[in-house]
Motif scaffolding. Structure first.
Motif, mmCIF file in Angstrom:
data_model
loop_
_atom_site.group_PDB
_atom_site.id
_atom_site.type_symbol
_atom_site.label_atom_id
_atom_site.label_comp_id
_atom_site.label_asym_id
_atom_site.label_seq_id
_atom_site.Cartn_x
_atom_site.Cartn_y
_atom_site.Cartn_z
ATOM 1 N N ILE A 60 4.528 44.717 49.373
ATOM 2 C CA ILE A 60 4.593 45.769 49.213
ATOM 3 C C ILE A 60 4.223 46.869 49.524
ATOM 4 C CG2 ILE A 60 4.672 47.432 47.160
ATOM 5 C CD1 ILE A 60 6.780 45.047 46.969
ATOM 6 N N GLU A 61 4.777 47.268 49.941
ATOM 7 C CA GLU A 61 4.224 48.713 51.431
ATOM 8 C C GLU A 61 3.240 49.649 50.140
ATOM 9 O OE1 GLU A 61 7.143 48.563 53.460
ATOM 10 O OE2 GLU A 61 5.582 47.369 55.203
ATOM 11 N N VAL A 62 4.675 50.139 49.215
ATOM 12 C CA VAL A 62 4.896 51.289 48.522
ATOM 13 C C VAL A 62 5.241 51.725 47.500
ATOM 14 C CG1 VAL A 62 5.979 53.535 48.780
ATOM 15 C CG2 VAL A 62 4.815 52.976 51.038
ATOM 16 N N SER A 69 11.722 55.857 36.277
ATOM 17 C CA SER A 69 12.221 54.872 37.101
ATOM 18 C C SER A 69 10.923 54.469 38.218
ATOM 19 C CB SER A 69 13.460 54.997 37.765
ATOM 20 O OG SER A 69 13.383 56.643 38.386
ATOM 21 N N GLN A 70 11.065 52.925 38.695
ATOM 22 C CA GLN A 70 10.016 52.710 40.082
ATOM 23 C C GLN A 70 10.845 52.041 40.913
ATOM 24 O OE1 GLN A 70 9.743 50.833 36.898
ATOM 25 N NE2 GLN A 70 9.138 53.150 35.537
ATOM 26 N N ILE A 71 10.535 52.303 42.221
ATOM 27 C CA ILE A 71 10.700 52.132 42.931
ATOM 28 C C ILE A 71 10.003 51.252 43.961
ATOM 29 C CG2 ILE A 71 12.331 51.896 45.675
ATOM 30 C CD1 ILE A 71 13.767 54.112 44.629
ATOM 31 N N HIS A 72 9.763 49.506 44.301
ATOM 32 C CA HIS A 72 8.949 48.972 45.141
ATOM 33 C C HIS A 72 9.445 48.883 46.793
ATOM 34 C CE1 HIS A 72 7.211 47.320 40.488
ATOM 35 N NE2 HIS A 72 6.792 48.725 41.055
ATOM 36 N N ALA A 73 8.895 48.866 47.509
ATOM 37 C CA ALA A 73 9.233 48.525 48.814
ATOM 38 C C ALA A 73 8.175 47.754 49.750
ATOM 39 C CB ALA A 73 9.797 50.399 49.487
ATOM 40 N N GLY A 74 9.228 46.955 50.315
ATOM 41 C CA GLY A 74 7.659 46.328 51.597
ATOM 42 C C GLY A 74 8.595 45.546 52.278
ATOM 43 N N ALA A 75 8.387 44.257 52.781
ATOM 44 C CA ALA A 75 9.090 43.393 53.491
ATOM 45 C C ALA A 75 8.752 41.810 53.416
ATOM 46 C CB ALA A 75 8.658 43.841 55.161
ATOM 47 N N THR A 76 9.569 40.985 54.034
ATOM 48 C CA THR A 76 9.424 39.604 53.795
ATOM 49 C C THR A 76 8.685 38.849 54.824
ATOM 50 O OG1 THR A 76 10.854 39.053 54.624
ATOM 51 C CG2 THR A 76 11.006 39.622 51.955
ATOM 52 N N THR A 77 8.423 38.088 55.214
ATOM 53 C CA THR A 77 7.088 37.492 56.446
ATOM 54 C C THR A 77 8.514 36.772 56.982
ATOM 55 O OG1 THR A 77 8.016 35.552 54.726
ATOM 56 C CG2 THR A 77 5.355 36.591 54.610
ATOM 57 N N GLU A 78 9.707 36.574 56.392
ATOM 58 C CA GLU A 78 10.904 36.391 57.725
ATOM 59 C C GLU A 78 11.058 37.925 58.417
ATOM 60 O OE1 GLU A 78 11.084 33.961 54.364
ATOM 61 O OE2 GLU A 78 10.937 35.454 54.547
ATOM 62 N N GLY A 79 10.296 39.084 57.803
ATOM 63 C CA GLY A 79 11.004 40.078 58.326
ATOM 64 C C GLY A 79 12.574 41.647 57.695
ATOM 65 N N GLN A 80 12.708 41.021 56.364
ATOM 66 C CA GLN A 80 13.893 41.606 56.369
ATOM 67 C C GLN A 80 13.073 42.545 54.979
ATOM 68 O OE1 GLN A 80 15.246 37.828 53.896
ATOM 69 N NE2 GLN A 80 16.978 38.308 54.576
ATOM 70 N N ASN A 81 14.086 43.338 55.697
ATOM 71 C CA ASN A 81 13.441 45.003 54.032
ATOM 72 C C ASN A 81 13.812 44.921 52.804
ATOM 73 O OD1 ASN A 81 12.392 46.767 56.356
ATOM 74 N ND2 ASN A 81 14.659 46.479 57.166
ATOM 75 N N TYR A 82 13.015 44.414 52.071
ATOM 76 C CA TYR A 82 12.679 44.172 50.673
ATOM 77 C C TYR A 82 12.739 45.878 49.571
ATOM 78 C CZ TYR A 82 11.083 42.244 45.825
ATOM 79 O OH TYR A 82 11.012 42.364 44.736
ATOM 80 N N LEU A 86 13.566 48.898 39.169
ATOM 81 C CA LEU A 86 12.848 49.284 37.393
ATOM 82 C C LEU A 86 13.495 50.542 36.984
ATOM 83 C CD1 LEU A 86 10.404 47.766 39.350
ATOM 84 C CD2 LEU A 86 10.243 46.631 37.440
ATOM 85 N N LEU A 87 14.170 49.845 35.587
ATOM 86 C CA LEU A 87 14.013 50.902 34.873
ATOM 87 C C LEU A 87 13.331 50.988 33.622
ATOM 88 C CD1 LEU A 87 15.325 53.963 34.367
ATOM 89 C CD2 LEU A 87 17.419 52.631 33.572
ATOM 90 N N PHE A 88 12.510 51.868 33.216
ATOM 91 C CA PHE A 88 12.069 51.426 31.707
ATOM 92 C C PHE A 88 11.273 50.268 31.799
ATOM 93 C CE2 PHE A 88 14.823 55.525 30.608
ATOM 94 C CZ PHE A 88 14.164 55.915 30.742
ATOM 95 N N GLY A 89 11.104 49.921 32.745
ATOM 96 C CA GLY A 89 10.170 48.251 33.099
ATOM 97 C C GLY A 89 10.563 47.222 33.334
#
Length: 289
Positions: A60-62, A69-82, A86-89
């Motif tokens: 997770i990068e950001v 509402s929450q957004i978690h953004a990052g990448a997998t070890t294979e290079g895919q964007n992730y 989430l909404l209210f947990g």
């Protein structure tokens, strides 16, 4: 059985592959539905229901948190964007996207429409970032054949100011209340409605030339001034969606932001939530060369 449907937003095509159960809830997208494929989509999203998310090692990068509402953004070890929404947990969706964002899969869980909406918004912003396109966090109205955009932090009063224009200025209409799209062309700048409009449902498939952009700030008085150069650029950047740590996306958005700062009328309005603020704003920016 999955079905593929194609939508056109801001003259960009994108496709959704999903069970009919998903499409039943996508009423807000119907004004943007197109028959057949009249070009290559900028991305294709496959929606998955009631299937486990495949195991991946994710960094997770950001993390962003906005009003429940929450957004978690990052990448997998294979290079895919992730992406994870989430909404209210409760997790609404997890998304894996190709490095160029042209293909993606969303595993929908709780609050499925919320998860699907967020997945499509994010993919649209990323996939079009290099195409002179920006997805804004803004309210926008149409008046006199032009679009006027209102920017500001959450709670600043963007929707309120837009509603004041609609209430007190004749022949004004709401184009979008939260997520319009702006495109920069060699011969002009266009503003588009979108299927994403925040708390006010306004899903209009329309386009208007840009008349002006106004950054708002609450104040005990009404005062407006023109922004130029770096001030205009700084006003625009916080309201434009994008993955800034992705070099390709960031470079594309920077080019669009530079063009907007140099070519668009950008203003700063200290204002009260009253009729006088709307009148001052409109009378200033509508008649400025």
């Amino acid at each position: 059985m999955k079905t593929k449907k194609t939508y056109k937003v801001a003259d960009h095509l994108f496709a959704v592959v999903a069970d009919e159960e998903c499409f039943v809830h996508m009423k807000q997208y119907e004004p943007f539905l197109v028959d057949g494929d009249d070009g290559e989509p900028v991305f294709t999203l496959t929606a998955v229901l009631d299937e486990p998310f495949p195991e991946h090692e994710v960094t997770i990068e950001v993390e962003q948190d906005d009003d429940g509402s929450q957004i978690h953004a990052g990448a997998t070890t294979e290079g895919q964007n992730y992406f994870e929404f989430l909404l209210f947990g409760q997790r609404a969706a997890r998304v894996l996207a190709a490095p160029d964002y042209k293909t993606a899969t969303a595993w929908l869980e709780h609050h499925r429409l919320f998860g699907l909406n967020n997945a499509l918004m994010v993919l649209f912003a990323m996939a079009t970032a290099t195409k002179g396109t920006a997805l804004f966090h803004s309210a926008v109205v149409g008046r006199g054949g032009r679009a006027y955009m209102f920017l500001g932090k959450s709670g600043t009063g963007k929707s309120t100011h837009a509603s004041l224009w609609c209430r007190y200025l004749p022949e004004t209409e709401l184009v979008n209340d939260d997520n319009p799209v702006v495109r920069v062309f060699p011969d002009g700048i266009m503003v588009y409605g979108s299927p994403w409009s925040g708390k006010t449902p306004c899903y209009r498939n329309m386009r208007l030339p840009l008349g002006g952009i106004v950054q708002l700030r609450q104040a005990p008085f009404n005062k407006i001034r023109r922004l130029n150069g770096i001030e205009a650029y700084a006003a625009l950047v916080p309201s434009i969606s994008g993955k800034r740590w992705d070099r390709t996306v960031a470079d594309g958005l920077h080019e669009t932001e530079n063009a907007l700062a140099g070519r668009a009328q950008v203003w700063f309005l200290d204002c009260l939530p009253d009729e006088a603020a709307a009148v001052l704003c409109s009378s200033t920016i509508e008649h400025h060369d």
